[in-house]
Design an enzyme around this catalytic site. Structure first.
Site, PDB file in Angstrom:
ATOM      1  N   ASP A  91      16.811  54.708  20.115  1.00  0.00           N
ATOM      2  CA  ASP A  91      17.425  54.734  21.496  1.00  0.00           C
ATOM      3  C   ASP A  91      18.799  54.078  21.245  1.00  0.00           C
ATOM      4  O   ASP A  91      19.211  53.181  20.623  1.00  0.00           O
ATOM      5  CB  ASP A  91      16.761  53.595  22.193  1.00  0.00           C
ATOM      6  CG  ASP A  91      15.828  54.335  23.266  1.00  0.00           C
ATOM      7  OD1 ASP A  91      16.269  55.381  23.759  1.00  0.00           O
ATOM      8  OD2 ASP A  91      14.955  53.514  23.718  1.00  0.00           O
ATOM      9  N   GLU A 123      19.799  57.696  28.114  1.00  0.00           N
ATOM     10  CA  GLU A 123      19.316  58.013  29.155  1.00  0.00           C
ATOM     11  C   GLU A 123      20.188  58.640  30.342  1.00  0.00           C
ATOM     12  O   GLU A 123      21.372  58.204  30.225  1.00  0.00           O
ATOM     13  CB  GLU A 123      18.726  56.488  29.861  1.00  0.00           C
ATOM     14  CG  GLU A 123      17.696  55.968  29.138  1.00  0.00           C
ATOM     15  CD  GLU A 123      17.218  54.284  29.669  1.00  0.00           C
ATOM     16  OE1 GLU A 123      17.865  53.911  30.821  1.00  0.00           O
ATOM     17  OE2 GLU A 123      16.552  53.777  28.989  1.00  0.00           O
ATOM     18  N   GLU A 190       9.697  59.618  32.426  1.00  0.00           N
ATOM     19  CA  GLU A 190       9.192  58.277  32.562  1.00  0.00           C
ATOM     20  C   GLU A 190       8.808  58.054  34.075  1.00  0.00           C
ATOM     21  O   GLU A 190       9.781  58.128  35.149  1.00  0.00           O
ATOM     22  CB  GLU A 190      10.094  57.157  31.879  1.00  0.00           C
ATOM     23  CG  GLU A 190       9.437  55.706  32.121  1.00  0.00           C
ATOM     24  CD  GLU A 190      10.105  54.507  31.563  1.00  0.00           C
ATOM     25  OE1 GLU A 190      10.889  54.759  30.813  1.00  0.00           O
ATOM     26  OE2 GLU A 190       9.540  53.453  31.813  1.00  0.00           O
TER      27      GLU A 190
HETATM   28  O1  KIV Z   1      12.571  52.009  24.883  1.00  0.00           O
HETATM   29  C1  KIV Z   1      11.342  52.645  24.944  1.00  0.00           C
HETATM   30  O2  KIV Z   1      10.426  51.997  24.643  1.00  0.00           O
HETATM   31  C2  KIV Z   1      11.209  53.766  25.859  1.00  0.00           C
HETATM   32  C3  KIV Z   1       9.948  54.414  25.996  1.00  0.00           C
HETATM   33  C4  KIV Z   1       9.342  53.683  27.070  1.00  0.00           C
HETATM   34  C5  KIV Z   1      10.109  55.818  26.293  1.00  0.00           C
HETATM   35  O3  KIV Z   1      12.416  54.477  26.020  1.00  0.00           O
END
Ligand code: KIV
Length: 272
Positions: A91, A123, A190
Site C-alpha cells: 500500500d 485508493e 471493499e
Molecule cells: O490495508 C489493508 O489491509 C487493505 C485491505 C483491507 C484490502 O487495504
C-alpha cells in the site's frame, strides 16, 4: 553430491490475469513481517498485501492515516525476505501519492527499489488515474482500491457499507472502468453490496479482489490479524475467523507465568 534447487513458479500479474480468465479464485491476505509472510507464503497464498492496515494492527492506531512511507518500506522489506512464491503488493500510505503524480511515482519507486516488492496499491477513482498512468508508465504494476477507502474515513465519517445508493454505485462502476483504462492490473473492492461487486467484476477484464464485497469478485482478501483471531475486537459480518490466536496465546503465556513462578521452568533437561 549435487544439490537440486527447488524450482518455484512465482505468481505474477500475468498469473492473476490468467486466473480470472479461467475462473480460478485469487487468495490474498495481508502480512507485515518476515515470520508470518513465511507461513502464509508456505501455505500457498497467491498474493500478500502489505496493507496500510499495519497502522491499526501493528502500531495500534485508530486509523490507517498515521503510517508513513518509511514504515511501510520496513514492513514490506521484512515480508519480501519471507516469501518464495507469492506476489507482493504494498500500500502507498496516506500522503505519499495524493499531492500529484510526480510525488506518487517517487513514492512507488522508493517502495519497489527499497523493498523488492512486486506492485503498489492506492485508493481512489478517477481523481488518481493520472498518478496510476505515471506509475504504470515507469513499469510498476498498480492495484486500485474502491468502495470503502479507509484513508478517506474522515470524509466518509463511517465504516458502513458504501455504494448502496444508485448514484454512488454508478460512480463506483465508472471509476472501476477508469482504473482499468489507466492501467491497473487488479482492483480491491471493499465493503460494497455483493450484487454491485459482481456486476463490476463481470464488466472488467482485470481481476477484482473483494473484502466484504461478496462472492462475485475474482478473489478475496482479509486482514491476517482478523482471520487468525489475533485481533478479536473487530467482528464485522464479512469476517470469517479461522483461529483464535489471542485466546491460545493468552493461555500459553499464563501457563508460562505459572511455570516460572512455581520454579517448574526450566527443568533439568532445559538447562546446561
Ligand atoms: O490495508 C489493508 O489491509 C487493505 C485491505 C483491507 C484490502 O487495504
Amino acid at each position: 553430491m549435487s544439490s537440486v534447487k527447488k524450482e518455484v513458479k512465482r505468481v505474477t500479474t500475468h498469473t492473476l490475469q490468467k486466473m480470472k480468465a479461467a475462473g480460478e479464485k485469487i487468495s490474498m491476505l495481508t502480512a507485515y513481517d518476515y515470520s508470518f509472510a513465511r507461513i502464509i507464503d508456505g501455505a500457498g497464498i497467491d498474493v500478500i498485501l502489505v496493507g496500510d492496515s499495519a497502522s491499526n494492527v501493528m502500531a495500534g492506531h485508530e486509523t490507517t492515516l498515521p503510517v508513513t512511507l518509511d514504515q511501510m518500506i520496513y514492513h514490506a522489506s521484512s515480508v519480501i525476505r519471507g516469501i518464495e512464491r507469492c506476489f507482493v503488493v504494498v500500500d502507498l500510505p496516506f500522503g505519499s501519492y495524493q499531492s500529484n503524480s510526480e510525488i506518487a511515482l517517487a513514492s512507488a519507486i522508493r517502495i519497489m527499489k527499497e523493498t523488492g516488492a512486486h506492485a503498489v496499491k492506492l485508493e481512489g477513482g478517477a481523481e488518481v488515474t493520472d498518478s496510476i498512468k505515471k506509475i504504470v508508465s515507469a513499469g510498476i504494476p498498480v492495484m486500485g482500491h474502491l468502495g470503502l477507502m479507509p484513508q478517506s474515513i474522515y470524509k466518509f465519517g463511517t465504516y458502513e457499507v458504501r455504494a448502496r445508493e444508485e448514484k454512488e454505485a454508478g460512480i463506483l462502476s465508472q471509476d472501476a472502468q477508469a482504473l482499468q483504462e489507466a492501467g491497473c492490473f487488479a482492483l480491491v473492492l471493499e465493503k460494497i453490496p455483493a450484487e454491485l461487486a459482481a456486476t463490476v467484476s463481470a464488466g472488467l477484464t482485470i481481476p477484482t479482489i473483494g473484502i466484504g464485497a461478496g462472492n462475485g469478485c475474482d478473489g478475496q482478501v482479509l486482514v491476517m490479524h482478523d482471520m487468525l483471531g489475533i485481533n478479536t475486537e473487530f467482528k464485522p459480518r464479512f469476517l470469517r475467523q479461522y483461529l483464535n490466536i489471542a485466546e491460545q496465546a493468552t493461555s500459553a503465556v499464563q501457563q508460562y507465568i505459572r511455570d516460572v513462578k512455581s520454579g517448574d521452568f526450566p527443568n533439568k533437561q532445559e538447562q546446561y
